[in-house]
Write an enzyme that holds these catalytic residues in place. Structure first.
Site, PDB file in Angstrom:
ATOM      1  N   CYS A 105       0.751  -1.204  -0.109  1.00  0.00           N
ATOM      2  CA  CYS A 105       0.038   0.111   0.053  1.00  0.00           C
ATOM      3  C   CYS A 105       0.961   1.178  -0.056  1.00  0.00           C
ATOM      4  O   CYS A 105       1.577   1.435  -0.936  1.00  0.00           O
ATOM      5  CB  CYS A 105      -0.859  -0.022   1.189  1.00  0.00           C
ATOM      6  SG  CYS A 105      -2.401   1.297   1.033  1.00  0.00           S
ATOM      7  N   HIS A 149      -3.605  -4.740  -0.539  1.00  0.00           N
ATOM      8  CA  HIS A 149      -3.427  -5.489   0.630  1.00  0.00           C
ATOM      9  C   HIS A 149      -3.190  -6.934   0.513  1.00  0.00           C
ATOM     10  O   HIS A 149      -4.475  -7.428   0.732  1.00  0.00           O
ATOM     11  CB  HIS A 149      -4.074  -4.945   1.981  1.00  0.00           C
ATOM     12  CG  HIS A 149      -4.173  -3.531   2.283  1.00  0.00           C
ATOM     13  ND1 HIS A 149      -3.263  -3.219   3.339  1.00  0.00           N
ATOM     14  CD2 HIS A 149      -4.727  -2.465   1.881  1.00  0.00           C
ATOM     15  CE1 HIS A 149      -3.231  -1.886   3.337  1.00  0.00           C
ATOM     16  NE2 HIS A 149      -3.982  -1.063   2.557  1.00  0.00           N
ATOM     17  N   GLU A 151      -2.661  -8.925   3.061  1.00  0.00           N
ATOM     18  CA  GLU A 151      -3.015  -9.550   4.199  1.00  0.00           C
ATOM     19  C   GLU A 151      -4.557  -9.462   4.377  1.00  0.00           C
ATOM     20  O   GLU A 151      -5.260 -10.151   5.206  1.00  0.00           O
ATOM     21  CB  GLU A 151      -2.543  -8.950   5.409  1.00  0.00           C
ATOM     22  CG  GLU A 151      -2.681  -7.456   5.558  1.00  0.00           C
ATOM     23  CD  GLU A 151      -2.021  -6.351   4.571  1.00  0.00           C
ATOM     24  OE1 GLU A 151      -2.307  -5.138   4.915  1.00  0.00           O
ATOM     25  OE2 GLU A 151      -1.370  -6.884   3.597  1.00  0.00           O
TER      26      GLU A 151
END
EC number: 4.3.2.10
Length: 217
Positions: free
Chosen positions: A82, A197, A199
């Protein structure tokens, strides 16, 4: 055992990044580090980031970690996430009042610009909103080891108002459409970075992190 340093300069949700990396590669030693020695002793480095670019760059400089990050980028596998991706470039148009831009790390040529989508409508008739928040597809611009096991145009999770404009087209590893076609992943030598992202991107995000852990550029 591979040691992965997640750079903690006081900005970003590091816990979710660490949890995702541990889930993707339980054999790795994942550490959140806030000292230069932690970066220098690691085998691989993850540079996360969220929020405003001026705050992120200021925090990185104040933390004393900036030089260690630059050193690591010269030789170690590095993953930017990001704002961590955006920080790798030369400058960002996200700047403090009274200034035109924020200087960044300058590890890749190019700049960071804001979505300009005023008045534009999506195919369903709704207006584009900034920031982009939610799932979107990533078109793989070229083969790369970190794309292994990830189908082209897979879905990943985005939260951002700015994106990178790479000066060298060879550095573009993925693109996404949101009103405009923008760069959503970049790669150069031992560096890979994403606007989205991993994650927060379920199985495909974990696969991307898994590939990073086993990548030998």
């Amino acid at each position: 055992m591979t040691t992965i340093a997640i750079v903690d300069y006081g900005v970003g949700n590091l816990r979710s990044v660490a949890q995702a990396l541990r889930a993707a590669a339980p054999e790795a030693d994942v550490r959140v580090v806030d000292a230069p020695e932690g970066i220098r002793s690691a085998d691989r480095v993850v540079l996360p980031g969220q929020g405003a670019m001026p705050d992120c760059m200021s925090a990185l400089g104040a933390s004393g970690l900036q030089e260690a990050v630059i050193e690591a980028a010269a030789s170690k596998p590095m993953f930017g996430v990001c704002v961590g991706e955006q920080m790798l470039f030369e400058s960002s148009s996200e700047a403090r009042p009274g200034t035109d831009k924020t200087p960044c790390l300058g590890l890749m040529p190019g700049e960071v610009i804001r979505f300009e989508l005023d008045g534009m409508t999506q195919p369903d008739g709704s207006r584009y909103k900034v920031p982009q928040m939610g799932w979107n597809r990533v078109k793989q611009s070229r083969p790369h080891p970190l794309w292994d096991g990830i189908p082209d145009e897979s879905w990943f999770y985005f939260v951002h108002s700015y994106f990178v404009r790479a000066q060298d087209p060879a550095h573009i590893a993925g693109e996404t459409e949101y009103g405009v076609v923008f760069t959503s992943a970049v790669a150069r030598d031992n560096i890979f970075a994403t606007q989205f992202h991993p994650e927060k991107s379920a199985a495909m995000g974990l696969q991307l992190y898994r590939n990073f852990v086993h990548w030998n550029p």
